[in-house]
Design an enzyme around this catalytic site. Structure first.
Site, short mmCIF file in Angstrom:
data_model
loop_
_atom_site.label_atom_id
_atom_site.label_comp_id
_atom_site.label_asym_id
_atom_site.label_seq_id
_atom_site.Cartn_x
_atom_site.Cartn_y
_atom_site.Cartn_z
CG ASN A 1 -1.59 -0.62 5.09
OD1 ASN A 1 -1.46 0.56 5.37
ND2 ASN A 1 -1.71 -1.55 6.01
CG ASP A 2 3.04 0.14 3.17
OD1 ASP A 2 2.62 0.49 4.28
OD2 ASP A 2 3.76 -0.85 2.98
CB THR A 3 -0.16 2.40 -2.41
OG1 THR A 3 -1.34 1.65 -2.11
CG2 THR A 3 0.93 1.46 -2.86
CB SER B 1 6.46 -0.16 4.84
OG SER B 1 5.36 0.41 5.51
#
Lengths: 481, 118
Positions: A402-404, A443
């Site tokens: 997700n965040d990456t 996050s």
């Protein structure tokens, strides 16, 4: 003189340690390339064997005070070696690759505990003479080792699902600082006031404080920050081992400990850099608590797609790039994923894997999982090597990440993850995101990728989705012939 | 002939400094695909602490020292053996593709394999 040399067990011990130090460094050097890595660990393992066997020669040089206990001590040493080795060998052989981060954390914590134990014995030895400098080094090593022990145990429990969520209290920073300062104060008392002959209760209080601090420090950290934490504690244990090596005047411990300490520090910094954060920010800040209200509105909607449709779309693509994340490990989908990739490969599709440095829960976690499934390492690319290729890719597949892959890291200055290097999956013609639900990343940031025009979401457990995709391709091939 | 090592003061600092540089140099060049085995390999290497714990245990003079020394050797042995097994298991899995195994794969992430595919 030659007989003198033969009779000197200390000389054999020293020579063995020299050999061990050489074999460790040479082994680590060989581990720096996938071609020679396997032989590297064998070389280092041989060094360990030599050093441990030689250490039984301490038998001939123990303190006079310890002579009456010698047979007991040797039996205890053999028993502890046997038990520790057997348990660790057994657990290491049967642990699943998906559970590797917690096992590495656990073994690492044990090393920190051993270093702390050495320090404890030094500090409790009644008749020992302590010079000031070794005493300071003993205490510092004890502190670092104990923090590494309890911190790694918490990391293990979290990764193993025995402790859930992050644990925070109000004023935690102040409380942590208080515990740390109190521990330092007791340590200073042991060194400068008691000169190493403190009451055992005081020494115990010092270790209790250090262990407590390790727990408090690790409890609030979780999820995607784990690679940094595990790597940091690895460096801690290395330093503790190096320091206690100095106390014991043992160059093998000093060299091995410091090599690992600096290597672990470097790796920790690399991990933190991959998240565009400092190490202290990872350890001490509440990531994810802020941010939700800081982002702008995201336009568009999340468009679902069927696994079968996505699979067939990939079957007729010419280039597919796959970006896996922790969700792949959770679903244990690596084998099915590679089965699917092989089907694509048979159909002439070029498939590559793109790995973000902090994907998963330890450095390089995804590489291990893919290797377990049999994916050759030359299909796997680092972020900087693959990022230019997404714009030529027909399909990018995000599996449990997700965040990456959140483009906000590039574009939205208000986002908490702004500046973090990401995989540019959004530049592919079509993006499929396989995820379990509509949740946010670690996050706490909503991912605008999921709302993009060229992105469709395939909801479901990654393994089940992969099975559905494999079936779709096989059905297609079946009707085609 | 006295071969006893006394590692005091600056000698110890030299050892620490050179070892730190060695660690930095060796690890700095490792491709990120090997970060996990590398971390667990270095985890194995600090398992050498078991040797120090053995020294402490063999020189123990009281029950408390024996207990702590025993725990130290137990933990150190677990660190060394566990670190070895998991590292070896992981490294065994890293294999290049069969069709390209005759090419020497580049350590820095497969620039050569990319060329051969294009």
């Amino acid at each position: 003189m030659s007989s003198d040399l033969q009779m000197n067990p200390q000389l054999v011990i020293d020579a063995s340690y020299l050999a061990a130090a050489f074999l460790f460094i040479y082994g680590l050097k060989r581990m720096s390339s996938p071609v020679t890595a396997r032989s590297g660990i064998v070389v280092a393992g041989f060094g360990m064997l030599v050093a441990v066997l030689a250490s039984f020669l301490y038998f001939f040089g123990v303190n006079e005070a310890a002579l009456p206990h010698l047979s007991t001590n040797v039996s205890l040493a053999a028993l502890a070696l046997g038990l520790g080795t057997t348990w660790a060998w057994w657990s290491g052989k049967r642990v699943a690759m998906t559970a590797m981060p917690q096992m590495v954390a656990l073994y690492n914590g044990m090393g920190g505990g051993a270093a702390a134990a050495i320090a404890a014995v030094e500090l409790l030895r009644p008749n020992a003479e302590h010079a000031p400098v070794p005493l300071v080094v003993t205490i510092v090593g004890a502190l670092i080792g104990a923090v590494s022990l309890s911190g790694s145990l918490i990391a293990w429990a979290k990764l193993d699902g025995r402790i859930h969520g992050t644990w925070r209290i109000t004023g935690q920073q102040a409380f942590n600082a208080l515990v740390f300062i109190a521990t330092l104060a007791i340590g200073a008392y042991v060194v400068f006031v008691a000169h190493g002959h403190a009451n055992p209760a005081v020494v115990a209080a010092f270790f209790a404080g250090a262990l407590l601090f390790g727990v408090l420090m690790t409890m609030p950290i979780g999820g995607a920050d784990m690679p940094v934490v595990i790597s940091l504690y690895n460096a801690f244990t290395g330093l503790a081992v190096g320091f206690e090596g100095y106390v014991l005047q043992n160059p093998a411990l000093m060299i091995a400990g410091m090599v690992v300490g600096s290597a672990g520090t470097l790796l920790t910094l690399l991990m933190a850099k991959a998240m565009n954060r400092s190490v202290s920010n990872v350890i001490f800040s509440n990531f994810g608590a802020a941010g939700a209200d800081q982002q702008g509105e995201i336009k568009g909607s999340q468009k679902p797609a069927e696994a079968g449709d996505a699979a067939i779309n990939m079957r007729y693509a010419s280039k597919v790039i796959i970006a896996p994340g922790y969700g792949l490990a959770v679903a244990q989908a690596q084998h099915k994923l590679y089965e699917f990739v092989k089907l694509l490969g048979d159909a002439g599709v070029e498939v590559k894997f793109a790995i973000h440095p902090v994907a998963g829960r330890m450095p390089g976690h995804m590489n291990v999982l893919l290797a377990e499934a049999g994916v050759p390492y030359d299909m796997i690319y680092d972020l900087e090597d693959i990022n230019g290729e997404f714009k030529e890719a027909d399909v990018a597949v995000v599996i449990g990440a997700n965040d990456t892959v959140n483009p906000a890291a590039r574009t939205n200055k208000a986002s908490p993850i702004y500046g973090m290097p990401i995989l540019n999956v959004d530049q592919a013609r079509q993006v499929y995101v396989i995820k379990r639900g509509q949740g946010k990343g670690y996050s706490g940031v909503e991912n605008e990728l999921f709302f993009a025009d060229n992105c469709n979401l395939v909801y479901g457990d990654a393994q089940k989705v992969m099975v559905a995709m494999i079936q779709a391709i096989k059905a297609l091939e079946g009707t085609g012939h | 002939m006295d071969l006893t090592t006394t590692l005091t003061g600056f000698v110890a600092l030299y050892i620490f400094m050179l070892a730190a540089f060695t660690g930095y140099e060796i690890i700095g060049r490792v491709p990120s695909i090997l970060h996990t085995p590398l971390m667990s390999g270095s985890n194995f290497v600090h398992g050498i602490v078991v040797v120090g714990a053995m020294y402490a245990l063999l020189n123990a003079t009281s029950t408390v020292e024996q207990v702590i020394g025993f725990v130290g050797v137990l933990l150190g042995a677990g660190n060394a053996a566990g670190g070895y097994v998991v590292t070896e298991r992981m490294l065994e899995m890293f294999k290049p593709s069969a069709k390209k195994s005759e090419n020497k794969p580049a350590a820095e992430g497969g620039a050569s394999s990319e060329a051969s595919r294009a």
